[in-house]
Design a protein around this motif. Sequence first.
Motif, PDB file in Angstrom:
ATOM      1  N   GLY A   1       0.785  -1.225   0.000  1.00 61.54           N
ATOM      2  CA  GLY A   1       0.000   0.000   0.000  1.00 61.54           C
ATOM      3  C   GLY A   1       0.815   1.273   0.000  1.00 61.54           C
ATOM      4  O   GLY A   1       1.818   1.402  -0.706  1.00 61.54           O
ATOM      5  N   ILE A   2       0.383   2.222   0.816  1.00 60.57           N
ATOM      6  CA  ILE A   2       1.038   3.530   0.877  1.00 60.57           C
ATOM      7  C   ILE A   2       2.477   3.397   1.346  1.00 60.57           C
ATOM      8  O   ILE A   2       3.374   4.062   0.818  1.00 60.57           O
ATOM      9  N   GLY A   3       2.714   2.533   2.321  1.00 67.88           N
ATOM     10  CA  GLY A   3       4.076   2.360   2.823  1.00 67.88           C
ATOM     11  C   GLY A   3       5.041   1.960   1.738  1.00 67.88           C
ATOM     12  O   GLY A   3       6.158   2.495   1.640  1.00 67.88           O
ATOM     13  N   LEU A   4       4.629   1.023   0.897  1.00 66.47           N
ATOM     14  CA  LEU A   4       5.497   0.568  -0.187  1.00 66.47           C
ATOM     15  C   LEU A   4       5.720   1.671  -1.213  1.00 66.47           C
ATOM     16  O   LEU A   4       6.823   1.794  -1.770  1.00 66.47           O
ATOM     17  N   GLU A   5       4.696   2.494  -1.461  1.00 64.29           N
ATOM     18  CA  GLU A   5       4.853   3.604  -2.399  1.00 64.29           C
ATOM     19  C   GLU A   5       5.824   4.652  -1.868  1.00 64.29           C
ATOM     20  O   GLU A   5       6.563   5.270  -2.638  1.00 64.29           O
ATOM     21  N   ILE A   6       5.851   4.838  -0.554  1.00 66.37           N
ATOM     22  CA  ILE A   6       6.832   5.750   0.040  1.00 66.37           C
ATOM     23  C   ILE A   6       8.240   5.200  -0.171  1.00 66.37           C
ATOM     24  O   ILE A   6       9.165   5.935  -0.540  1.00 66.37           O
ATOM     25  N   VAL A   7       8.402   3.900   0.056  1.00 64.95           N
ATOM     26  CA  VAL A   7       9.709   3.266  -0.149  1.00 64.95           C
ATOM     27  C   VAL A   7      10.172   3.458  -1.589  1.00 64.95           C
ATOM     28  O   VAL A   7      11.322   3.850  -1.839  1.00 64.95           O
ATOM     29  N   LYS A   8       9.291   3.200  -2.543  1.00 66.01           N
ATOM     30  CA  LYS A   8       9.649   3.348  -3.954  1.00 66.01           C
ATOM     31  C   LYS A   8      10.040   4.777  -4.289  1.00 66.01           C
ATOM     32  O   LYS A   8      11.003   5.021  -5.024  1.00 66.01           O
ATOM     33  N   ALA A   9       9.283   5.734  -3.755  1.00 66.37           N
ATOM     34  CA  ALA A   9       9.573   7.140  -4.040  1.00 66.37           C
ATOM     35  C   ALA A   9      10.937   7.543  -3.489  1.00 66.37           C
ATOM     36  O   ALA A   9      11.708   8.247  -4.161  1.00 66.37           O
TER      37      ALA A   9
ATOM     38  N   GLN B   1       8.785 -12.219   6.006  1.00 64.15           N
ATOM     39  CA  GLN B   1       8.810 -12.676   4.621  1.00 64.15           C
ATOM     40  C   GLN B   1       8.163 -11.659   3.694  1.00 64.15           C
ATOM     41  O   GLN B   1       8.638 -11.422   2.570  1.00 64.15           O
ATOM     42  N   LYS B   2       7.076 -11.046   4.132  1.00 60.28           N
ATOM     43  CA  LYS B   2       6.403 -10.037   3.306  1.00 60.28           C
ATOM     44  C   LYS B   2       7.291  -8.817   3.103  1.00 60.28           C
ATOM     45  O   LYS B   2       7.307  -8.225   2.026  1.00 60.28           O
TER      46      LYS B   2
ATOM     47  N   ILE C   1      11.050  -5.813  -0.480  1.00 60.64           N
ATOM     48  CA  ILE C   1      12.391  -5.316  -0.811  1.00 60.64           C
ATOM     49  C   ILE C   1      12.814  -5.836  -2.186  1.00 60.64           C
ATOM     50  O   ILE C   1      13.341  -5.084  -3.020  1.00 60.64           O
ATOM     51  N   SER C   2      12.572  -7.105  -2.451  1.00 63.78           N
ATOM     52  CA  SER C   2      12.909  -7.686  -3.756  1.00 63.78           C
ATOM     53  C   SER C   2      12.156  -6.987  -4.875  1.00 63.78           C
ATOM     54  O   SER C   2      12.716  -6.712  -5.948  1.00 63.78           O
ATOM     55  N   THR C   3      10.884  -6.669  -4.632  1.00 56.09           N
ATOM     56  CA  THR C   3      10.070  -5.972  -5.632  1.00 56.09           C
ATOM     57  C   THR C   3      10.655  -4.608  -5.960  1.00 56.09           C
ATOM     58  O   THR C   3      10.783  -4.236  -7.136  1.00 56.09           O
ATOM     59  N   VAL C   4      11.023  -3.859  -4.930  1.00 58.96           N
ATOM     60  CA  VAL C   4      11.587  -2.522  -5.147  1.00 58.96           C
ATOM     61  C   VAL C   4      12.923  -2.611  -5.875  1.00 58.96           C
ATOM     62  O   VAL C   4      13.200  -1.834  -6.807  1.00 58.96           O
TER      63      VAL C   4
ATOM     64  N   PRO D   1      15.162  -4.842   6.523  1.00 56.27           N
ATOM     65  CA  PRO D   1      13.877  -5.273   7.096  1.00 56.27           C
ATOM     66  C   PRO D   1      13.897  -5.140   8.616  1.00 56.27           C
ATOM     67  O   PRO D   1      14.873  -5.506   9.270  1.00 56.27           O
ATOM     68  N   ILE D   2      12.811  -4.592   9.153  1.00 58.57           N
ATOM     69  CA  ILE D   2      12.666  -4.466  10.600  1.00 58.57           C
ATOM     70  C   ILE D   2      11.322  -5.079  10.990  1.00 58.57           C
ATOM     71  O   ILE D   2      10.271  -4.581  10.584  1.00 58.57           O
ATOM     72  N   GLN D   3      11.364  -6.153  11.742  1.00 58.20           N
ATOM     73  CA  GLN D   3      10.117  -6.771  12.185  1.00 58.20           C
ATOM     74  C   GLN D   3       9.545  -5.963  13.340  1.00 58.20           C
ATOM     75  O   GLN D   3      10.189  -5.782  14.373  1.00 58.20           O
ATOM     76  N   VAL D   4       8.317  -5.467  13.161  1.00 61.99           N
ATOM     77  CA  VAL D   4       7.678  -4.707  14.229  1.00 61.99           C
ATOM     78  C   VAL D   4       6.167  -4.792  14.091  1.00 61.99           C
ATOM     79  O   VAL D   4       5.613  -4.595  13.014  1.00 61.99           O
TER      80      VAL D   4
END
Length: 267
Positions: A13-21, A39-40, A45-48, A61-64
């Motif tokens: 979602g939005i979080g992943l779009e922030i990472v990409k930007a 894993q998700k 990360i692989s997708t980006v 990756p940070i598990q939280v």
Amino acid sequence: MSKIVLITGSNTGIGLEIVKALAGASKPYTILMGGRTPQKVHDAISTVQKQLPTTSSTFTPIQVDIESDASIDQAFAEVQSKYGKLDILVNNAGAHFDQQLITGKLAISAREMWNKTWNVNTTGTHILTSTFAPLLLQGSDPRLLFITSGTSTLAGTEDPAIPLNWVPPKGWPKTGFNAPAYRSAKTGLNMLMREWYRWLKEDGVKVFAISPGYLATGLGGDPDFSRRMGAQDPASSSVGSFIRSVIEGQRDADAGKVINKDGVQEW
């Protein structure tokens, strides 16, 4: 040295779009991708990296799980040990449970649903922010962002263009599309942002609440339903670039407010 950014709920979602930007920016970032399921996060990360193979940013990756104090404490210890500071904290993790309760997808009581909604969207966000605040104060030009909602505005409840503002016919029970728990929690998040803005003002931390627009994410468990209600797909929206612009200082004059890409959202 690249700035260190922690984004909760970053694998979709939005979080992943922030990472990409951020990964597509001209300068590198150290992006700490927070998520409940390792894993998700690794898959994200692989997708980006596949989409942006030339990025100079790095991903950790940070598990939280923001509903768990132990998980938050463990994530803090990991970030403190590896980096000793945090430049930007983006509180993106959130959830909308109202419709899941109505449709029977969530097998809990109404009270439990309300408590869970506030725990994820407001209480957990506050606990995580409180835990990471010492690292944020060690950052360079630190920024604290809270992802809120266009449905959280009190003034906006009078706008008939917002689907959630529909008026049901008289009688009981009231049925149909509604989200009082989610809206209330996000309105509470706006006040929480104001509190953090006041608390950290003398520390030089720039604090914002971000209203991203109506987007079809997995927030409520059914992106297709959101699309039918008129939501835009996050990947085709400008939400990532908008939030990056806030991180990079283009909206500093609006610190302490709820902002969207068009200006300042009414309280």
